[in-house]
Motif scaffolding. Structure first.
Motif, PDB file in Angstrom:
ATOM      1  N   THR A 161       0.848  -1.177   0.000  1.00 45.10           N
ATOM      2  CA  THR A 161       0.000   0.000   0.000  1.00 45.10           C
ATOM      3  C   THR A 161       0.888   1.232   0.000  1.00 45.10           C
ATOM      4  OG1 THR A 161      -1.783  -1.117   1.177  1.00 45.10           O
ATOM      5  CG2 THR A 161      -1.788   1.277   1.226  1.00 45.10           C
ATOM      6  N   SER A 164      -0.358   7.420   2.203  1.00 42.41           N
ATOM      7  CA  SER A 164      -1.000   7.408   3.514  1.00 42.41           C
ATOM      8  C   SER A 164      -2.229   8.300   3.482  1.00 42.41           C
ATOM      9  CB  SER A 164      -0.034   7.912   4.592  1.00 42.41           C
ATOM     10  OG  SER A 164      -0.688   8.098   5.825  1.00 42.41           O
ATOM     11  N   ALA A 174      -4.010   6.596  -0.067  1.00 42.56           N
ATOM     12  CA  ALA A 174      -3.266   5.341   0.016  1.00 42.56           C
ATOM     13  C   ALA A 174      -3.877   4.387  -1.008  1.00 42.56           C
ATOM     14  CB  ALA A 174      -3.372   4.766   1.427  1.00 42.56           C
ATOM     15  N   SER A 354       6.106   7.358   3.946  1.00 43.56           N
ATOM     16  CA  SER A 354       5.325   7.935   2.849  1.00 43.56           C
ATOM     17  C   SER A 354       5.716   9.380   2.514  1.00 43.56           C
ATOM     18  CB  SER A 354       3.831   7.892   3.187  1.00 43.56           C
ATOM     19  OG  SER A 354       3.568   8.590   4.403  1.00 43.56           O
TER      20      SER A 354
END
Length: 377
Positions: A161, A164, A174, A354
């Motif tokens: 993934t 965020s 995400a 991220s």
């Protein structure tokens, strides 16, 4: 042209007053009001805030080149005049460049930490035992394609993934990404010594370094375009096609097989990254030697902190409609590229896996470096 790294506090406050002062007897200029996110005004304010206490002429020259009619132009000119008049003024990188880029970035040693707010995602620093890494998919053994080549780590194909939903809007949404083919990426950022091998071959421009710079420190103050020169030379030297990692590949590798906020877990702990809140070794003047901190689950060092790292992709303000297959996300025209990972001058909030920001591809900045990547069969 600090605009890629800096997010000013105006986003978190109902009103902002920034003060810039050329010298002690110069009246303050006060700027009030909420500045729209990603606006040109915000970037100019952020740029000035990050250099306003600098003792380097090049910082103010860079501001004037970026904003010749900016609100701080008169102050920048006054600072330049004062520094030039002062005996024993410090040398600056911008005064002896190998080749001036279209929009030079400020080389800010020993400038203060950029004036940026702590993102909402920031977690308190833990003082207990470090949080162990989650089990990661197995990466291959490191290898080198030539004596002067950076060490590489093979990264397996897989899914993760990316981004965020609980941090900066540019990291949203995400979204699932599948890296369909394994690739190899630098175990560390490209070092000064490795860059200088390209310089000695006549293929890269010499970078002016601070006195006492370590050969094993990460190369910095290089633009995206400069990195392309190095990659071209490395490809011809090694016989393999080197490139920058895509943004998706970078985040996938930087997470080290985890899905947590930081590659080591959900809480910030000291001793895991090179940043001002991350523990020793740390200096405000320069990043630590590459590999000074623990590797992530894939065996990569310095994906958090050290220097911001260029990646292949063009900048997009969010991940809406981003590709899901890990390829580089291009745009036309593309003058602004993505940088990842934060630097040693940032706080703990920027060590999150991220974290992303932007910079003009032609601009050099003392906090920007890169690591290499290449395909593997």
């Amino acid at each position: 042209m600090w605009q890629k790294l800096l997010v000013v506090c105006v986003l978190a406050l109902p009103a902002l007053v920034l003060t810039a002062q050329a010298q002690n007897n110069t009246p303050d200029i006060k700027l009030a009001g909420v500045v729209p996110k990603n606006s040109a005004e915000q970037f100019e304010l952020a740029f000035w805030e990050s250099i306003k206490d600098s003792t380097h002429i090049s910082d103010y020259e860079a501001y004037l080149k970026a904003y010749p009619k900016g609100r701080f132009a008169a102050l920048a000119e006054a600072r330049i005049a004062r520094l030039r008049a002062a005996p024993g003024k410090p040398a600056t990188q911008a005064e002896t460049p190998a080749a001036a880029p279209p929009k030079p970035a400020p080389a800010r040693e020993p400038a203060r930490e950029p004036a940026r707010p702590a993102p909402a995602r920031e977690a308190p620093v833990a003082t207990a035992a470090p949080v162990p890494s989650r089990p990661a998919a197995s990466a291959g053994a490191e290898f080198k394609d030539c004596p002067n080549c950076p060490a590489l780590i093979p990264i397996p194909a897989g899914s993760f993934t990316m981004g965020s939903n609980n941090s900066d809007p540019s990291e949203k949404p995400a979204h699932p990404v599948t890296i369909k083919a394994g690739f190899a990426i630098g175990k560390t950022e490209v070092s000064v010594q490795q860059w200088n091998a390209c310089v000695e071959a006549g293929a890269c421009q010499k970078v002016a370094l601070s006195a006492g710079s370590n050969a094993n420190a990460p190369i910095r103050d290089v633009s995206w375009d400069d990195a392309q020169q190095y990659l071209k030379w490395l490809s011809s030297t090694s016989g393999h096609t080197y490139r920058l990692p895509t943004e998706a590949e970078w985040e996938y590798a930087a997470r080290g097989g985890t899905g947590s906020r930081y590659w080591w877990g959900e809480q910030m702990v000291t001793g895991k990254a090179n940043c001002k809140d991350c523990g020793q070794p740390w200096s405000s003047d320069a990043p630590a030697t590459v590999g000074s901190f623990a590797a992530n689950g894939y065996g990569l060092h310095d994906t958090s902190g050290s220097v911001w790292e260029w990646v292949a992709d063009c900048w997009h303000t969010s991940f809406k409609d981003a590709p899901s297959d890990g390829r580089s996300w291009e745009a036309s025209p593309c003058t602004v590229r993505v940088i990842r990972g934060g630097s040693w001058r940032e706080g703990a909030a920027y060590m999150v896996a991220s974290t992303r920001f932007k910079y003009d591809a032609s601009v050099r900045h003392s906090q920007n470096g890169f690591r290499v990547a290449r395909n593997v069969k």
